[in-house]
Design an enzyme around this catalytic site. Structure first.
Site, PDB file in Angstrom:
ATOM      1  N   ASP A  79      -0.747 127.215  63.874  1.00 44.32           N
ATOM      2  CA  ASP A  79       0.361 126.393  63.381  1.00 44.32           C
ATOM      3  C   ASP A  79       0.442 125.061  64.137  1.00 44.32           C
ATOM      4  O   ASP A  79       0.044 124.984  65.301  1.00 44.32           O
ATOM      5  CB  ASP A  79       1.668 127.182  63.540  1.00 44.32           C
ATOM      6  CG  ASP A  79       2.778 126.607  62.682  1.00 44.32           C
ATOM      7  OD1 ASP A  79       2.475 125.897  61.700  1.00 44.32           O
ATOM      8  OD2 ASP A  79       3.961 126.853  63.000  1.00 44.32           O
ATOM      9  N   GLY A  80       0.965 124.071  63.446  1.00 39.94           N
ATOM     10  CA  GLY A  80       1.234 122.779  64.088  1.00 39.94           C
ATOM     11  C   GLY A  80       0.285 121.668  63.676  1.00 39.94           C
ATOM     12  O   GLY A  80       0.360 120.562  64.220  1.00 39.94           O
ATOM     13  N   ARG A 120      -0.888 114.935  57.005  1.00 39.27           N
ATOM     14  CA  ARG A 120      -0.926 116.374  57.304  1.00 39.27           C
ATOM     15  C   ARG A 120      -2.360 116.887  57.126  1.00 39.27           C
ATOM     16  O   ARG A 120      -2.837 117.706  57.898  1.00 39.27           O
ATOM     17  CB  ARG A 120       0.026 117.127  56.369  1.00 39.27           C
ATOM     18  CG  ARG A 120       1.497 116.783  56.583  1.00 39.27           C
ATOM     19  CD  ARG A 120       2.386 117.629  55.680  1.00 39.27           C
ATOM     20  NE  ARG A 120       2.107 119.042  55.855  1.00 39.27           N
ATOM     21  CZ  ARG A 120       2.591 119.774  56.848  1.00 39.27           C
ATOM     22  NH1 ARG A 120       3.394 119.230  57.743  1.00 39.27           N
ATOM     23  NH2 ARG A 120       2.301 121.032  56.941  1.00 39.27           N
ATOM     24  N   SER A 176      -1.894 130.865  54.010  1.00 36.23           N
ATOM     25  CA  SER A 176      -1.006 131.996  53.711  1.00 36.23           C
ATOM     26  C   SER A 176      -0.632 131.978  52.239  1.00 36.23           C
ATOM     27  O   SER A 176      -0.696 130.916  51.577  1.00 36.23           O
ATOM     28  CB  SER A 176       0.258 131.923  54.577  1.00 36.23           C
ATOM     29  OG  SER A 176       1.177 131.013  54.014  1.00 36.23           O
ATOM     30  N   ASN A 183       1.637 129.287  51.400  1.00 36.57           N
ATOM     31  CA  ASN A 183       1.193 127.881  51.464  1.00 36.57           C
ATOM     32  C   ASN A 183       0.999 127.226  50.097  1.00 36.57           C
ATOM     33  O   ASN A 183       0.900 125.999  50.000  1.00 36.57           O
ATOM     34  CB  ASN A 183      -0.120 127.749  52.268  1.00 36.57           C
ATOM     35  CG  ASN A 183       0.053 127.933  53.767  1.00 36.57           C
ATOM     36  OD1 ASN A 183      -0.868 128.326  54.470  1.00 36.57           O
ATOM     37  ND2 ASN A 183       1.245 127.652  54.274  1.00 36.57           N
TER      38      ASN A 183
HETATM   39  C1  FPP Z   1      -0.336 125.626  59.614  1.00 37.62           C
HETATM   40  O1  FPP Z   1       0.029 124.378  60.161  1.00 37.62           O
HETATM   41  C2  FPP Z   1      -1.750 125.621  59.292  1.00 37.62           C
HETATM   42  C3  FPP Z   1      -2.272 125.791  58.052  1.00 37.62           C
HETATM   43  C4  FPP Z   1      -1.425 126.009  56.862  1.00 37.62           C
HETATM   44  C5  FPP Z   1      -3.700 125.707  57.815  1.00 37.62           C
HETATM   45  C6  FPP Z   1      -4.573 126.111  58.960  1.00 37.62           C
HETATM   46  C7  FPP Z   1      -5.969 125.811  58.629  1.00 37.62           C
HETATM   47  C8  FPP Z   1      -6.909 125.412  59.526  1.00 37.62           C
HETATM   48  C9  FPP Z   1      -6.633 125.241  60.984  1.00 37.62           C
HETATM   49  C10 FPP Z   1      -8.287 125.137  59.092  1.00 37.62           C
HETATM   50  C11 FPP Z   1      -8.817 126.131  58.110  1.00 37.62           C
HETATM   51  C12 FPP Z   1     -10.210 125.862  57.857  1.00 37.62           C
HETATM   52  C13 FPP Z   1     -11.067 126.672  57.202  1.00 37.62           C
HETATM   53  C14 FPP Z   1     -12.457 126.248  57.131  1.00 37.62           C
HETATM   54  C15 FPP Z   1     -10.722 127.956  56.599  1.00 37.62           C
HETATM   55  P1  FPP Z   1       1.186 123.552  59.479  1.00 37.62           P
HETATM   56  O2  FPP Z   1       0.594 122.629  58.488  1.00 37.62           O
HETATM   57  O3  FPP Z   1       2.211 124.490  58.914  1.00 37.62           O
HETATM   58  O4  FPP Z   1       1.751 122.756  60.660  1.00 37.62           O
HETATM   59  P2  FPP Z   1       3.246 122.242  60.814  1.00 37.62           P
HETATM   60  O5  FPP Z   1       4.053 123.441  61.217  1.00 37.62           O
HETATM   61  O6  FPP Z   1       3.146 121.223  61.885  1.00 37.62           O
HETATM   62  O7  FPP Z   1       3.695 121.673  59.499  1.00 37.62           O
END
Ligand code: FPP
Length: 232
Positions: free
Chosen positions: A14-15, A27, A59, A62
């Site tokens: 996350d983050g 983002r 998820s 998402n």
């Molecule tokens: C949550 O951060 C993260 C995700 C929804 C996506 C995570 C994916 C990756 C790290 C890369 C995946 C790559 C592959 C190749 C499968 P957020 O966007 O919710 O962060 P925030 O809380 O700051 O909004």
């Protein structure tokens, strides 16, 4: 504190979005940085002797994000595996996917299926991507499969045990995670591995995932960092 590294570590990455925002980036640029850091976390996990690494990459919640962000997240695995698959083969890394791949765009589903099938005989670390995964959906999916098996006469109602239920989850024969790490400051489980986390230790880090290093992973699991992979 573990004497040796835990067998199975799962990470809620996350983050990414906030990491991007802090740098006046989009983002999606945050997600790209997250995917680069994920490569380092895989390297560090190998060095630390972790046997299974589960990464929460998309998820089932998402889908409600803006469509350009969803499209970007659907494209990331294509970019990632096109680049990394030959290396994963060389390094004996096995890829698994936990989640419902049916609703994914064709290209994304195909790339994920190819990564799984090409690496299925590899015997090194298992990197399990939770993609279009939700813990409640996982349990419902397993329950439906069990009902089918009872209906078809393959098993009887009395054969339904916790062990068998576990086998039917998207994580299948993988051991339950010893530790779940969540980066990004929030202290929630967010529908991740609900059944599988029954006994897991929970570890929360305030660091945004693109800044979460191998050293931080080593610290989370109570191990000394082991080598150069861990810097960065
Ligand atoms: C949550 O951060 C993260 C995700 C929804 C996506 C995570 C994916 C990756 C790290 C890369 C995946 C790559 C592959 C190749 C499968 P957020 O966007 O919710 O962060 P925030 O809380 O700051 O909004």
């Amino acid at each position: 504190m573990y004497k040796s590294s835990p067998d199975h570590v799962a990470i809620i990455m996350d983050g990414n979005g906030r990491w991007g925002k802090k740098r006046r980036l989009s983002r999606s640029e945050g997600h790209y940085a997250g995917s680069k850091q994920m490569e380092k976390i895989i390297d560090a996990s190998i060095e630390l002797g972790i046997k299974v690494l589960t990464l929460y990459a998309f998820s089932s919640e998402n889908w409600s994000r803006p469509s350009d962000e969803v499209n970007y997240l659907m494209g990331l695995p294509i970019r990632f595996f096109n680049k990394k698959l030959p290396e994963f083969m060389r390094r004996n890394i096995q890829i698994r996917i936990s989640g419902n791949t049916v609703p994914l765009p064709d290209k994304t589903r195909e790339v994920l299926a190819k990564a799984v099938s090409s690496t299925e005989n590899n015997t090194g670390i298992i990197v399990n991507f939770a993609f279009n995964y939700g813990g409640r959906g996982d349990i419902v999916h397993a329950a439906k499969t069990l009902i089918e098996e009872v209906r078809n006469g393959k098993i009887s109602k009395d054969d339904i045990t916790e062990e068998r239920m576990q086998q039917y989850l998207y994580t299948g024969d993988l051991p339950s995670p010893n530790m779940i790490i969540r980066t990004g400051g929030e202290k929630r489980i967010s529908n991740f591995l609900l059944w599988q986390s029954a006994e897991s230790e929970l570890y929360f880090s305030d660091v945004f995932f693109p800044d979460f290093t191998g050293e931080m992973l080593a610290e989370a699991i109570g191990q000394q960092p082991v080598n150069t992979y861990l810097s960065g």
